[in-house]
Design a protein around this motif. Structure first.
Motif, PDB file in Angstrom:
ATOM      1  N   TYR B 120      98.843 -45.431 117.624  1.00  0.00           N
ATOM      2  CA  TYR B 120      98.453 -45.481 119.022  1.00  0.00           C
ATOM      3  C   TYR B 120      96.983 -45.084 119.090  1.00  0.00           C
ATOM      4  CZ  TYR B 120      98.775 -44.921 124.056  1.00  0.00           C
ATOM      5  OH  TYR B 120      98.585 -45.053 125.398  1.00  0.00           O
ATOM      6  N   CYS B 121      96.167 -45.992 119.533  1.00  0.00           N
ATOM      7  CA  CYS B 121      94.732 -45.729 119.496  1.00  0.00           C
ATOM      8  C   CYS B 121      94.171 -45.716 120.905  1.00  0.00           C
ATOM      9  CB  CYS B 121      94.018 -46.802 118.691  1.00  0.00           C
ATOM     10  SG  CYS B 121      94.471 -46.763 116.972  1.00  0.00           S
ATOM     11  N   VAL B 122      93.287 -44.797 121.130  1.00  0.00           N
ATOM     12  CA  VAL B 122      92.625 -44.701 122.425  1.00  0.00           C
ATOM     13  C   VAL B 122      91.123 -44.807 122.183  1.00  0.00           C
ATOM     14  CG1 VAL B 122      94.427 -43.290 123.459  1.00  0.00           C
ATOM     15  CG2 VAL B 122      92.561 -42.193 122.279  1.00  0.00           C
ATOM     16  N   PRO B 123      90.373 -45.189 123.200  1.00  0.00           N
ATOM     17  CA  PRO B 123      88.922 -45.197 123.015  1.00  0.00           C
ATOM     18  C   PRO B 123      88.452 -43.793 122.664  1.00  0.00           C
ATOM     19  CG  PRO B 123      89.521 -46.203 125.098  1.00  0.00           C
ATOM     20  CD  PRO B 123      90.756 -45.610 124.543  1.00  0.00           C
ATOM     21  N   ILE B 124      87.367 -43.705 121.974  1.00  0.00           N
ATOM     22  CA  ILE B 124      86.902 -42.397 121.515  1.00  0.00           C
ATOM     23  C   ILE B 124      86.748 -41.477 122.715  1.00  0.00           C
ATOM     24  CG2 ILE B 124      85.008 -41.190 120.389  1.00  0.00           C
ATOM     25  CD1 ILE B 124      84.538 -43.768 118.805  1.00  0.00           C
ATOM     26  N   PRO B 125      87.463 -40.359 122.727  1.00  0.00           N
ATOM     27  CA  PRO B 125      87.419 -39.498 123.900  1.00  0.00           C
ATOM     28  C   PRO B 125      86.037 -38.897 124.105  1.00  0.00           C
ATOM     29  CG  PRO B 125      88.693 -38.468 122.142  1.00  0.00           C
ATOM     30  CD  PRO B 125      88.371 -39.839 121.691  1.00  0.00           C
ATOM     31  N   GLY B 126      85.642 -38.837 125.343  1.00  0.00           N
ATOM     32  CA  GLY B 126      84.371 -38.207 125.669  1.00  0.00           C
ATOM     33  C   GLY B 126      83.162 -39.012 125.271  1.00  0.00           C
ATOM     34  N   GLU B 127      83.341 -40.292 125.051  1.00  0.00           N
ATOM     35  CA  GLU B 127      82.184 -41.096 124.675  1.00  0.00           C
ATOM     36  C   GLU B 127      81.207 -41.138 125.841  1.00  0.00           C
ATOM     37  OE1 GLU B 127      81.637 -44.928 121.913  1.00  0.00           O
ATOM     38  OE2 GLU B 127      82.992 -45.185 123.584  1.00  0.00           O
ATOM     39  N   SER B 128      79.983 -40.828 125.557  1.00  0.00           N
ATOM     40  CA  SER B 128      79.006 -40.717 126.637  1.00  0.00           C
ATOM     41  C   SER B 128      78.757 -42.081 127.274  1.00  0.00           C
ATOM     42  CB  SER B 128      77.693 -40.187 126.084  1.00  0.00           C
ATOM     43  OG  SER B 128      77.901 -38.958 125.475  1.00  0.00           O
ATOM     44  N   PRO B 129      78.482 -42.055 128.563  1.00  0.00           N
ATOM     45  CA  PRO B 129      78.261 -43.325 129.261  1.00  0.00           C
ATOM     46  C   PRO B 129      77.164 -44.158 128.615  1.00  0.00           C
ATOM     47  CG  PRO B 129      78.374 -41.512 130.819  1.00  0.00           C
ATOM     48  CD  PRO B 129      78.429 -40.909 129.460  1.00  0.00           C
ATOM     49  N   TRP B 130      76.112 -43.472 128.148  1.00  0.00           N
ATOM     50  CA  TRP B 130      75.014 -44.264 127.583  1.00  0.00           C
ATOM     51  C   TRP B 130      75.456 -45.011 126.333  1.00  0.00           C
ATOM     52  CZ3 TRP B 130      73.419 -43.231 122.630  1.00  0.00           C
ATOM     53  CH2 TRP B 130      73.698 -41.964 122.102  1.00  0.00           C
ATOM     54  N   ALA B 131      76.326 -44.359 125.536  1.00  0.00           N
ATOM     55  CA  ALA B 131      76.785 -45.012 124.311  1.00  0.00           C
ATOM     56  C   ALA B 131      77.595 -46.246 124.652  1.00  0.00           C
ATOM     57  CB  ALA B 131      77.615 -44.039 123.488  1.00  0.00           C
ATOM     58  N   LYS B 132      78.427 -46.106 125.680  1.00  0.00           N
ATOM     59  CA  LYS B 132      79.239 -47.246 126.104  1.00  0.00           C
ATOM     60  C   LYS B 132      78.347 -48.370 126.588  1.00  0.00           C
ATOM     61  CE  LYS B 132      83.420 -44.863 127.375  1.00  0.00           C
ATOM     62  NZ  LYS B 132      84.031 -44.069 128.398  1.00  0.00           N
ATOM     63  N   GLU B 133      77.382 -47.980 127.379  1.00  0.00           N
ATOM     64  CA  GLU B 133      76.528 -48.978 128.002  1.00  0.00           C
ATOM     65  C   GLU B 133      75.752 -49.766 126.955  1.00  0.00           C
ATOM     66  OE1 GLU B 133      72.905 -48.724 131.136  1.00  0.00           O
ATOM     67  OE2 GLU B 133      74.418 -47.153 131.178  1.00  0.00           O
ATOM     68  N   ILE B 134      75.179 -49.020 126.014  1.00  0.00           N
ATOM     69  CA  ILE B 134      74.355 -49.689 125.021  1.00  0.00           C
ATOM     70  C   ILE B 134      75.189 -50.621 124.162  1.00  0.00           C
ATOM     71  CG2 ILE B 134      72.986 -49.309 122.940  1.00  0.00           C
ATOM     72  CD1 ILE B 134      71.885 -46.819 124.325  1.00  0.00           C
ATOM     73  N   SER B 135      76.372 -50.147 123.784  1.00  0.00           N
ATOM     74  CA  SER B 135      77.176 -51.023 122.937  1.00  0.00           C
ATOM     75  C   SER B 135      77.652 -52.220 123.751  1.00  0.00           C
ATOM     76  CB  SER B 135      78.350 -50.266 122.322  1.00  0.00           C
ATOM     77  OG  SER B 135      79.252 -49.909 123.325  1.00  0.00           O
ATOM     78  N   PHE B 136      77.851 -52.020 125.049  1.00  0.00           N
ATOM     79  CA  PHE B 136      78.266 -53.140 125.883  1.00  0.00           C
ATOM     80  C   PHE B 136      77.147 -54.172 125.971  1.00  0.00           C
ATOM     81  CE2 PHE B 136      78.341 -55.134 130.090  1.00  0.00           C
ATOM     82  CZ  PHE B 136      79.541 -55.804 129.980  1.00  0.00           C
ATOM     83  N   LEU B 137      75.949 -53.664 126.201  1.00  0.00           N
ATOM     84  CA  LEU B 137      74.819 -54.576 126.355  1.00  0.00           C
ATOM     85  C   LEU B 137      74.567 -55.347 125.064  1.00  0.00           C
ATOM     86  CD1 LEU B 137      72.373 -52.420 128.447  1.00  0.00           C
ATOM     87  CD2 LEU B 137      73.700 -54.399 129.175  1.00  0.00           C
TER      88      LEU B 137
END
Lengths: 860, 619
Positions: B120-137
């Motif tokens: 059972y895998c969840v997204p990395i807990p507490g991942e900072s918004p900037w990290a998410k954003e950059i990887s999304f972009l």
């Protein structure tokens, strides 16, 4: 092959196919009607759920009930086939196995849902089965009279014969299992067990698979590979044999064979698809048990119109309700009569991998286990058990209306035999409760290690390598890990002698006491780590709580009981509340724990070694005070520790240098270098486990003499100064330590070297902890009475001085407290503290000389 | 080239089953393809792209933490189907699939049972918004798939409105042919329909079991076929696998006939809770059949993730800059810490600390910092926001009495649902845990509060969390950077306490910190982020010569006053020296480095002593 053979077999199979391909329904109906017709002959009999009436005229009933639900891969041809077919299994008596001769006749067969309640998927369909059956016939004809059960290489006759031979001949003179207690080891073991059955009347024969293996490896292989076929054969064999011997015995039902300890014992993690339908033994811990599930084995239908009744077997959890009554041809007239249907008990048990078997960093696996009939409710959550059973896999069906299947199997184990691994702990005989198996090579390495002359030093330095030096402390802990030899004097009324060594570490904060504790806790299999600050008396002992599921009161064991046979590490021992500490008194000497609460009165075993760490009260160790004054623990408790070590900062340059080197190295050495330098933790673990299990040293003559001398010496030291310097408790400690040291050497005898080391260590510990700071002498009474002899003398003097002073005052019935104190201070040349004054007052009060009420002192 | 076309190759190949080694070859192929430059960025990521925009049975990636490991399951690796019309038997492959084709012949002797495990895998807990954003972009830049799906979105909604009323099964029926996924139109309608059939009320009672409250994102059931032993709980992985959202998996316990349940033994094995935990609707918790998983050393999207030549080049180029970036970061942190340079220095060291090894039970390299004397009034909150801007993973635990008593920090095994119920301490490696003790007020901790505090203490001292398995506890080592902010000395243990000495007292704290934050350019912040992640990964050693010097130094210090320096102090100074060297990009300890470490430690100690005497004078 004759046609009657194939038809019923085919019918059984196609009936299984019903839910999958409804088209096969038509195929199935004719044979099943025939079966119903047969069943109707005894349909009028009262329905006995698990024991259909035995009648010589209805062998088929027995057959179907015994094998009512094995997997339908044609393993058992229905007996009607046997009768009509020219092919026969072995002797005629085996053919009608339910009712052979004589006494068996009266004993009902009991169903074995454990062997066949769940049907297996890989079945053979009609098309492929016929040719292969022919093939079997062909091969049979070629090989003479060698017919085997379909799909296996098991020949019923041979198999039975072999098993009977096994029962009659197997002798295990070296057996030390507790099940065999009271049996003559030089007589055939299982014949004695049969005799036992005839006396006790419990129709279950437990068979150790390793016995079978050593007797006949081929039989063992068959048992493991085809348990579903072989175990019923064993049943037959044993019943024939039994009723031959004891024709008059009356049993509740026929004897069932329960094999256990399949050598292919595995942990849950290593189960794989190859084990499906094989017999396995796994160990684990029960985490949940379901309520009893009455599982319908056979449904009883009665026609509402003509009262015609019929029975339908449950097939994979489904009952095919007959749509038409065959007697009166009314449709939908049949109703299920519950209390005439046959049910069997069933329970779902969830078992979790035991924590010792698991690789680090993963979560434990769980397995579902089904217990049937009398195995229901045999285990409770929390039990550690070994399960022998058949591993099953059933395909999942998402939705009966859907044809796609989730491509996953549900797995479970049908249990044949439970064996509690911690059962013996309750009985108190537990020398080999850790059934840890060591491989030959491992034992060899361990023995090689033990043969080295410096093994003691090696092991002690391997202990917590990250902690620097403290050699004696590590040695003490090492001996604690090995423990003494357990002695049982209960016959003479003295009960068990404590074999566990208790150690207290006290010293300055920050001297890595906690780290040592953590290390030990991680090293031993049954270790518990608690902190005195956070634990309450109940947390350590046991508490009664209401089980949320069953609403029953259950006893939950605490850290001390859980670490039975292990080590209980208690950090911040000094911060423990008094009530909590008081429970330790019993544990640390009697090694039991008595509980009387909420209507539960019992005594639990808590044979645990205590490794405690305490900080001095004044945050820094005060060398001017005694141990007791420094850590403020009751001396009654302290005297129960075999060794009390001080961990102090040595404050010496050479030490500092070595310490610095050690620490710096810690920060840059690579993993490999570390490995080279020290013994592997795993080796150490095994070494300890091996020694604890197999080595039981006894004192030899010289060692006893040496011990006596040592004790006498210790007593002598004190007697010179008019003090008692050693008590029998100290002698016991010495013996334990000497035994532990012999264990380290893997020696069965305690020799003088061991005593020497025990003496040395004991002396070292005493030197550290029992030195009277005022005189500089080692004074054991500091630990045993909480006060050094000089201090006691001093106290006496103050009391006397006070008394004299009061008497000199003449007849004053009441005095001011403060004034008296000041007077005494002025009078005495030595400084008198308030504590001393109060103590003196108390002493006088004890003599009934005066009483203290508030701020006034009254003479009596 | 699009990866998911490749994926379709694998299934027909399996069906022919001509080559028994096809499985290994498939894995080889994917690994080879993914090793190629940039190729992994073509794969859409579950983290970034909403589930209903992804094609079922296509290759996706997922950056996640292994939250729980379920029991191994046996599945039909190879099975045989019978075509009802032609009676022809076809062998099919069940690997990388959840559901079989119809008409399975359960009795076939060609059935091969194989084993796999579900994580059972969840997204990395507490991942900072900037990290998410950059990887999304960065993902959106290269993934073409996300652009075309929204254009069709409207139509698909209309379609499934119709479908909702009719039987949803109707849709699945034509699914019989093996290449059902060839029809892209059906694919799209299918995914959103399962989305809408599981409306919000369904997700509300379905606990996705995220370690931290308020987390969002897809959880995923990952089916693992190879190398089961190499995965551990709490590993952070980037998983490449085949997405499976077949609505058949969505059958929930509700629609089960209770009478059927009673009679069918295989159904009654599971409690409804367990079923909900293990078979959640595929639309909420998609299944992912793992082809390949890459353990993540860090989740900083600004750094090359794989240890390739690429990375070493990147590292060496950055090493040159390191000292200057450090100076800038230090200046920045000094501003943030109200002009306290020493505290800023320590904060910087704390941020790059990392448990790099363990000696028996002792974790080495951890550096828990206790910033005491923090101003009240949401200063700590702002401080956390700034830390969050710098590190890829972080969580702020406000230690108020209520949260300590009510929050579940330690994961606990729920035996009814047979899963590990997560707690806030189930964190990925190198997560920054920000414990805000200034929130603590007077009052009583209840038993769970005491347990939580004990767990935090264990975490700090031993870097481990004892998961509660009800009958026993199990120890899971972790690697979490704990920063404690408090008014006085923290009640939790810490490696190092620094009393904050503000040099400036801005009248409006919020404004002050916001302006500092705004003054930084994104490029600058990005540099800091790279710096912090990189400094942590560097190797480190001590030469014999310096070892000797350190020893001498220690002996000297002890000579003057044995009480002043203990073994514990030496431990700490060695850690400080290590971090100090690494922060400057030096991989060996120099004499200077050691002296500097000693110096700042001395400064810090004099400050704590000062604090102590100050407090001592207070009545």
């Amino acid at each position: 092959m004759s046609s009657p053979t194939s038809t019923p077999v085919g019918s059984k199979r196609s009936r299984d196919d019903i839910p999958v391909t409804p088209s096969s329904d038509g195929l199935a109906s004719p044979p099943s009607q025939r079966r119903r017709g047969q069943d109707s002959s005894n349909g009028d009999l009262p329905a006995m759920p698990t024991s259909p009436a035995t009648d010589i005229a209805s062998p088929a009933v027995h057959d179907t009930s015994l094998f009512s639900s094995p997997r339908r891969s044609g393993n058992f041809l229905p007996s009607e086939v046997d009768m009509s077919s020219p092919l026969m299994y072995g002797t005629p008596s085996s053919r009608v196995e339910g009712t052979p001769r004589s006494g068996v006749r009266g004993t009902p067969v009991r169903q074995r849902p454990d062997l066949g309640s769940a049907r297996k998927a890989p079945q053979v369909d009609l098309h492929t089965e016929l040719p292969s059956a022919d093939g079997a016939v062909a091969s049979e004809q070629a090989a003479g009279q060698k017919l085997v059960i379909w799909g296996t290489d098991v020949n019923v006759g041979t198999c039975k014969e072999k098993f009977q031979r096994f029962l009659q001949r197997f002798i295990d003179p070296t057996s030390n299992e507790d099940e065999n207690a009271g049996l003559d080891l030089n007589e055939p073991l299982y014949m004695q067990k049969l005799e036992e059955i005839s006396v006790i009347g419990e129709p279950v024969l437990n068979v150790n698979c390793s016995h079978v293996q050593s007797f006949d490896a081929d039989l063992y292989r068959q048992l493991i590979s085809y348990p579903q076929e072989v175990i019923p054969t064993f049943d037959m064999a044993v019943n024939e044999l039994f009723f031959e011997r004891f024709p008059d015995s009356i049993l509740e039902h026929q004897i069932q064979v329960r094999p256990y300890n399949a050598l292919k014992t595995r942990n849950m993690r290593s189960l794989n698809p190859e084990d499906i339908d094989q017999m396995i033994t796994i160990s684990g811990m029960v985490i949940r048990t379901s309520q009893l599930i009455p599982e319908m084995q056979e449904a009883f239908f009665q026609c509402q119109v003509c009262a015609f009744s019929t029975r339908v077997e449950v097939d994979r959890g489904r009952i095919a309700e007959p749509a038409v009554c065959r007697n009166c041809n009314t449709t939908h007239s049949l109703a299920l009569i519950h209390n005439r249907s046959a049910f069997s008990d069933k329970q779902m048990i969830k078992v979790q991998e035991s924590p010792d078997d698991m690789p680090a960093g993963q979560t434990p696996h769980t397995t579902i286990v089904y217990a049937h009939n009398d195995l229901v409710d045999k285990v409770q959550p929390g039990d550690r058990i070994n399960i022998t059973g058949i591993y099953r896999a059933v395909p999942m069906r998402e939705n009966p209306r859907q044809s796609t299947v989730k491509s996953v199997y549900k797995t479970h184990i049908d249990v044949i035999h439970f064996r509690k691994t911690d059962e013996k702990r309750l009985h108190g005989l537990d020398e080999d409760s850790d059934q840890k198996l060591f491989t030959e090579e491992r034992v060899q390495t361990l023995k090689e290690l033990a043969a080295k002359p410096d093994v003691y030093e090696r092991l002690s330095s391997a202990l917590a390598p990250s902690i620097y030096e403290q050699e004696d402390i590590k040695k003490g802990i090492l001996l604690q890990l090995f423990g003494g030899t357990r002695k049982d004097f209960s016959q003479t009324g003295r009960g068990n002698f404590r074999a566990e060594v208790n150690i207290l570490l006290c010293g300055d904060p920050g001297t890595s006491k906690s780290q040592l504790l953590q290390y030990v806790f991680n090293l031993v299999p049954r270790g518990q780590y608690t902190s005195g600050k956070g634990s309450s008396a109940v947390g350590l002992t046991a508490y009664v709580m209401k089980d949320p599921e069953t609403k029953q009161l259950v006893l939950q064991t605490g850290a001390l009981v859980l670490s039975d046979n292990g080590i209980c590490c208690i950090d911040e021992f000094d911060k423990m509340s008094d009530s909590t500490r008081s429970v330790l008194h019993e544990v640390m000497e009697q090694q039991t724990l008595s509980i009387a609460k909420a209507g539960i009165i019992c005594q639990l075993n808590a044979r645990t070694s205590v490794l405690a760490a305490a900080n001095p009260v004044e945050s820094q160790w005060n060398p001017k005070k005694t141990t007791i004054e420094n850590i403020q623990l009751p001396h009654t408790l302290l005297s129960r520790f075999d060794l009390i070590f001080l961990m102090l900062d040595p404050q010496d340059e050479a030490y500092d240098r070595r310490l610095a080197h050690h620490l710096v190295a810690l920060y840059y050495q690579s993993e490999e270098q570390i490995e080279e330098e020290f013994l592997d933790m795993a080796v150490l673990k095994d070494y300890i486990a091996y020694a604890r299990t197999y080595i039981n040293p006894r004192l030899n003559e010289e060692a006893s003499q040496a011990l006596i001398e040592a004790y006498v010496d210790m007593r002598k030291i004190g007697s010179g100064r008019g003090m008692v310097s050693a008590y029998p408790r100290q002698l016991e400690s010495l013996i334990r330590l000497a035994e532990a040291h012999a264990k380290v050497r893997f020696s069965d005898k305690v020799e003088t070297v061991d005593v020497e080391e025990a003496k040395r260590l004991h002396r070292e510990a005493l030197k550290q902890s029992a030195t009277d700071p005022r005189t500089g002498f080692v004074d054991i009474s500091i630990l045993t009475t909480g006060m050094s002899a000089t201090a006691r003398k001093r106290k006496e003097e103050v009391a006397q001085a006070l008394k004299k002073m009061i008497q000199s005052r003449g007849k004053t019935p009441a005095m001011k407290y403060q004034q008296l104190f000041d007077d005494l201070r002025g009078q005495s040349e030595a400084a008198i503290t308030k504590d001393m004054f109060e103590e003196a007052l108390r002493a006088l009060a004890d003599e009934d000389y005066l009483t203290v009420t508030g701020k006034t002192v009254r003479l009596l | 080239m699009r990866m998911w076309f490749v994926c379709r190759f694998c299934c027909p190949a399996a069906q022919s089953n001509s080559n028994p080694e096809w499985e290994a070859k498939v894995l080889e192929y994917f690994k080879g393809q993914l090793r190629e430059k940039e190729s992994h960025s073509w794969v859409p990521s579950l983290n970034d792209v909403p589930l209903h925009y992804l094609k079922p049975n296509s290759l996706v990636k997922f950056r996640c933490l292994v939250q729980d490991m379920f029991d191994p399951e046996f599945y039909m690796g190879v099975y045989e189907t019978v075509d009802p019309s032609t009676k022809a038997n076809v062998l099919r492959c069940g690997k990388y699939k959840d559901v079989t084709e119809c008409g399975v012949d359960l009795n076939s002797r060609n059935t091969v049972t194989a084993e796999r495990q579900t994580f059972y895998c969840v997204p990395i807990p507490g991942e900072s918004p900037w990290a998410k954003e950059i990887s999304f972009l960065s993902a959106a830049r290269v993934v073409p798939s996300t652009s075309y799906v929204p254009s069709r979105q409207k139509r698909s909604y209309e379609e499934d409105d119709d479908d909702m009323d009719t039987q949803p099964q109707k849709q699945r029926e034509p699914h019989t042919e093996p290449h059902g996924n060839g029809d892209s139109k059906r694919q799209e309608t299918e995914a959103p329909s399962s989305q809408t059939t599981a409306p919000s009320d369904c997700s509300s009672h379905l606990d996705l079991n995220f370690p931290l409250p308020g987390e969002r994102g897809p959880a995923c059931l990952v089916k693992v076929y190879e190398g089961l032993d190499s995965f551990k709980l709490n590993d952070t992985l980037e998983i490449y696998g085949i997405l499976s959202v077949n609505p058949v998996l969505t059958v929930l316990g509700e629609e089960k006939d209770p009478s059927l349940l009673l009679l069918n033994p295989t159904e009654s094995m599971e409690t409804p809770e367990e079923q909900r935990a293990h078979d959640p609707p595929a639309s909420l918790v998609p299944r992912l059949h793992m082809l390949y998983a890459r353990p993540l050393q860090h989740n900083n999207p600004l750094l090359p993730s794989a240890p390739t030549e690429d990375q070493s080049a990147f590292v060496s180029s950055f090493l040159v800059e390191m000292a200057s970036v450090r100076a800038e970061l230090l200046a920045y942190l000094t501003h943030v810490l109200l002009g306290d340079g020493l505290a800023a220095e320590y904060l910087l060291l704390h941020l790059i600390s990392n448990v790099y090894t363990r000696r028996d039970v002792l974790p080495l390299g951890k550096f828990t910092l206790n910033l005491s004397g923090c101003p009240l009034n949401s200063y700590t909150e702002r401080l956390y926001q700034i830390v969050q801007q710098l590190v890829p993973c972080s969580y702020r635990l406000s230690m108020s009495l209520h949260t300590m008593n009510s929050m579940r920090l330690v994961p606990k095994k729920d035996y009814v649902a047979n899963r590990l119920v997560s707690g806030a301490l189930q964190l990925a490696r190198n997560t920054s845990l920000f414990l805000d003790e200034t929130q603590l007020e007077q009052g009583q901790l209840d038993s769970s509060g005491v347990r939580n505090i004990t767990a935090l203490g264990n975490l700090i001292s031993w870097q481990k969390v004892d998961y509660d398995f009800s009958y026993h506890q199990m120890e899971f080592p972790c690697n979490i950077n704990v920063l404690v902010t408090s008014e006085g000395r923290s009640l939790l243990p810490s490696d190092c306490q620094v009393p904050l000495q503000p040099q400036v007292t801005p009248p409006n704290m919020e404004e002050y910190l916001t302006t500092i934050h705004m003054a930084q350019f994104t490029s600058q912040i990005n540099k800091f982020r790279v710096y912090l992640s990189l400094a942590r990964t560097l190797d480190y050693s001590i030469s014999d010569e310096v070892t000797k010097a350190v020893e001498d130094d220690f002996v000297d210090m002890r000579k003057d006053d044995p009480q002043s320096v203990t073994a514990e102090d030496l431990h700490r100074m060695l850690v400080v020296a290590r971090l100090l060297s690494l922060s400057l990009g030096q991989t060996t300890l120099s004499r200077d480095g050691w002296m500097r470490a000693k110096h700042i430690d001395m400064l810090r100690r004099s400050r704590t002593e000062q604090q102590k005497s100050l407090n001592g004078n207070e009545p």
